[in-house]
Design an enzyme around this catalytic site. Sequence first.
Site, PDB file in Angstrom:
ATOM      1  N   ASN A   1      -5.308  -2.601  31.548  1.00 23.58           N
ATOM      2  CA  ASN A   1      -6.204  -2.617  32.574  1.00 23.58           C
ATOM      3  C   ASN A   1      -5.337  -1.140  33.501  1.00 23.58           C
ATOM      4  OD1 ASN A   1      -6.865  -3.063  35.356  1.00 23.58           O
ATOM      5  ND2 ASN A   1      -4.988  -4.746  35.500  1.00 23.58           N
ATOM      6  N   TRP A   2      -5.989   0.528  33.000  1.00 27.58           N
ATOM      7  CA  TRP A   2      -5.841   1.305  34.035  1.00 27.58           C
ATOM      8  C   TRP A   2      -6.141   1.006  35.551  1.00 27.58           C
ATOM      9  CZ3 TRP A   2      -8.030   5.120  30.377  1.00 27.58           C
ATOM     10  CH2 TRP A   2      -7.581   5.023  29.227  1.00 27.58           C
ATOM     11  N   LYS A   3      -6.686   0.069  36.474  1.00 27.03           N
ATOM     12  CA  LYS A   3      -6.792  -0.124  37.902  1.00 27.03           C
ATOM     13  C   LYS A   3      -6.976   1.241  38.402  1.00 27.03           C
ATOM     14  CE  LYS A   3      -2.752  -3.660  37.411  1.00 27.03           C
ATOM     15  NZ  LYS A   3      -1.260  -3.904  37.969  1.00 27.03           N
TER      16      LYS A   3
ATOM     17  N   HIS B   1      -8.611 -10.479  38.957  1.00 29.81           N
ATOM     18  CA  HIS B   1      -7.125 -10.299  39.083  1.00 29.81           C
ATOM     19  C   HIS B   1      -6.513 -10.172  40.570  1.00 29.81           C
ATOM     20  CE1 HIS B   1      -4.425  -7.224  39.308  1.00 29.81           C
ATOM     21  NE2 HIS B   1      -4.117  -7.329  37.884  1.00 29.81           N
TER      22      HIS B   1
ATOM     23  N   GLU C   1      -5.517  -8.564  42.179  1.00 29.60           N
ATOM     24  CA  GLU C   1      -5.435  -7.541  43.044  1.00 29.60           C
ATOM     25  C   GLU C   1      -6.452  -7.282  43.972  1.00 29.60           C
ATOM     26  OE1 GLU C   1      -3.930  -4.352  40.546  1.00 29.60           O
ATOM     27  OE2 GLU C   1      -2.627  -5.324  40.673  1.00 29.60           O
TER      28      GLU C   1
ATOM     29  N   GLU D   1      -1.038 -15.000  34.510  1.00 27.00           N
ATOM     30  CA  GLU D   1      -0.301 -12.736  35.241  1.00 27.00           C
ATOM     31  C   GLU D   1       0.550 -13.384  37.152  1.00 27.00           C
ATOM     32  OE1 GLU D   1      -1.620  -9.203  34.241  1.00 27.00           O
ATOM     33  OE2 GLU D   1      -2.876 -10.170  35.402  1.00 27.00           O
TER      34      GLU D   1
ATOM     35  N   GLY E   1       2.912  -5.637  38.639  1.00 26.83           N
ATOM     36  CA  GLY E   1       3.714  -4.343  38.332  1.00 26.83           C
ATOM     37  C   GLY E   1       5.421  -4.034  38.991  1.00 26.83           C
TER      38      GLY E   1
ATOM     39  N   SER F   1       4.200  -6.720  34.059  1.00 26.56           N
ATOM     40  CA  SER F   1       5.546  -5.747  33.631  1.00 26.56           C
ATOM     41  C   SER F   1       5.652  -5.980  32.349  1.00 26.56           C
ATOM     42  CB  SER F   1       6.969  -6.580  34.474  1.00 26.56           C
ATOM     43  OG  SER F   1       6.477  -5.308  35.848  1.00 26.56           O
TER      44      SER F   1
ATOM     45  N   GLY G   1       0.939  -1.319  34.441  1.00 28.68           N
ATOM     46  CA  GLY G   1       1.858   0.330  34.237  1.00 28.68           C
ATOM     47  C   GLY G   1       2.408   0.772  32.585  1.00 28.68           C
TER      48      GLY G   1
HETATM   49  P1  PGA Z   1       1.761  -4.487  35.512  1.00 27.98           P
HETATM   50  O1  PGA Z   1      -0.158  -4.750  35.811  1.00 27.98           O
HETATM   51  O2  PGA Z   1       1.660  -4.841  33.364  1.00 27.98           O
HETATM   52  O3  PGA Z   1       1.693  -3.334  35.591  1.00 27.98           O
HETATM   53  O4  PGA Z   1       2.305  -5.504  35.537  1.00 27.98           O
HETATM   54  C1  PGA Z   1      -0.314  -6.090  34.852  1.00 27.98           C
HETATM   55  C2  PGA Z   1      -1.435  -6.709  35.594  1.00 27.98           C
HETATM   56  O5  PGA Z   1      -2.193  -6.154  36.884  1.00 27.98           O
HETATM   57  O6  PGA Z   1      -2.656  -6.731  35.432  1.00 27.98           O
END
Ligand code: PGA
Length: 251
Positions: free
Chosen positions: A9-11, A95, A97, A167, A173, A214, A236
């Site tokens: 997931n490159w966001k 997600h 976010e 998650e 993150g 993470s 990340g």
């Molecule tokens: P992260 O993100 O690996 O940076 O914790 C995971 C995600 O948001 O899908």
Amino acid sequence: MPVPIIIANWKMSLGVNASVKLALSVGNKLRGMRGKEIVLCPSFTSLSRVGEVIAKTGIKLGAQNVFWKETGAYTGEEAPSTLCELGCQYVIVGHSERRQNIFETDEMVHNKIRVCLENKLMPIVCVGETYAERQGGYANDVVFYQLIKALSGLTLSGSRQLIIAYEPVWVIGSGRAINPLDAGKAFRLIHRTLYDLWPERIIKKHIRIVYGGSVDGKNARHFSQLEFFSGFLVGGSSLRAEEFAGIIKAI
Ligand code: PGA
């Protein structure tokens, strides 16, 4: 374990050129790899170029979002058919976010999953509790209700497939994944909840559960031993080809 799936997931972290560059180096690092399903989810604007780069590599393309209508006057949204046209096979839905920043509701998440299934896109459905919810002792309730609201009333048949990404919001993150044993407990809860919705043969055939939050090259292997584990959703660490390849090789 079914074929493990590792989703990047490159966001909103990369522009188009940087996405192309990263896709090229991921492709190089993973050349010749067999038996794993790898998915890259760049931003909408990079889908087309990244799709071209990975076209002959066996790496698959996914989107980070979709709109729940097929077409129409919905300024700024993307239709499922457009994602298919670009070669997407997966879509991240719900997600945290988006739930937090865009106020995406359980109903929207449900509608997005439905439209994905109707368009042969595989939804990657994100669920997970916040730190306050965990401290308050109702993490299980949060995950349970997210699942029930997202998935009730959906039919899983034919080639329809679903991925549930557990998650925990508070570790996303953060650089510190949760204790794999806690992830294992959440996997069991998810699995039990799925039984409220479908019979075992459907769950086995159509649903996989992955962990996200993470994940890195060092902690990945601790999760891979868990019951019901099928892979990772990686943020990340997916932005560095070497690290991402390390996660894939670790499981
Ligand atoms: P992260 O993100 O690996 O940076 O914790 C995971 C995600 O948001 O899908």
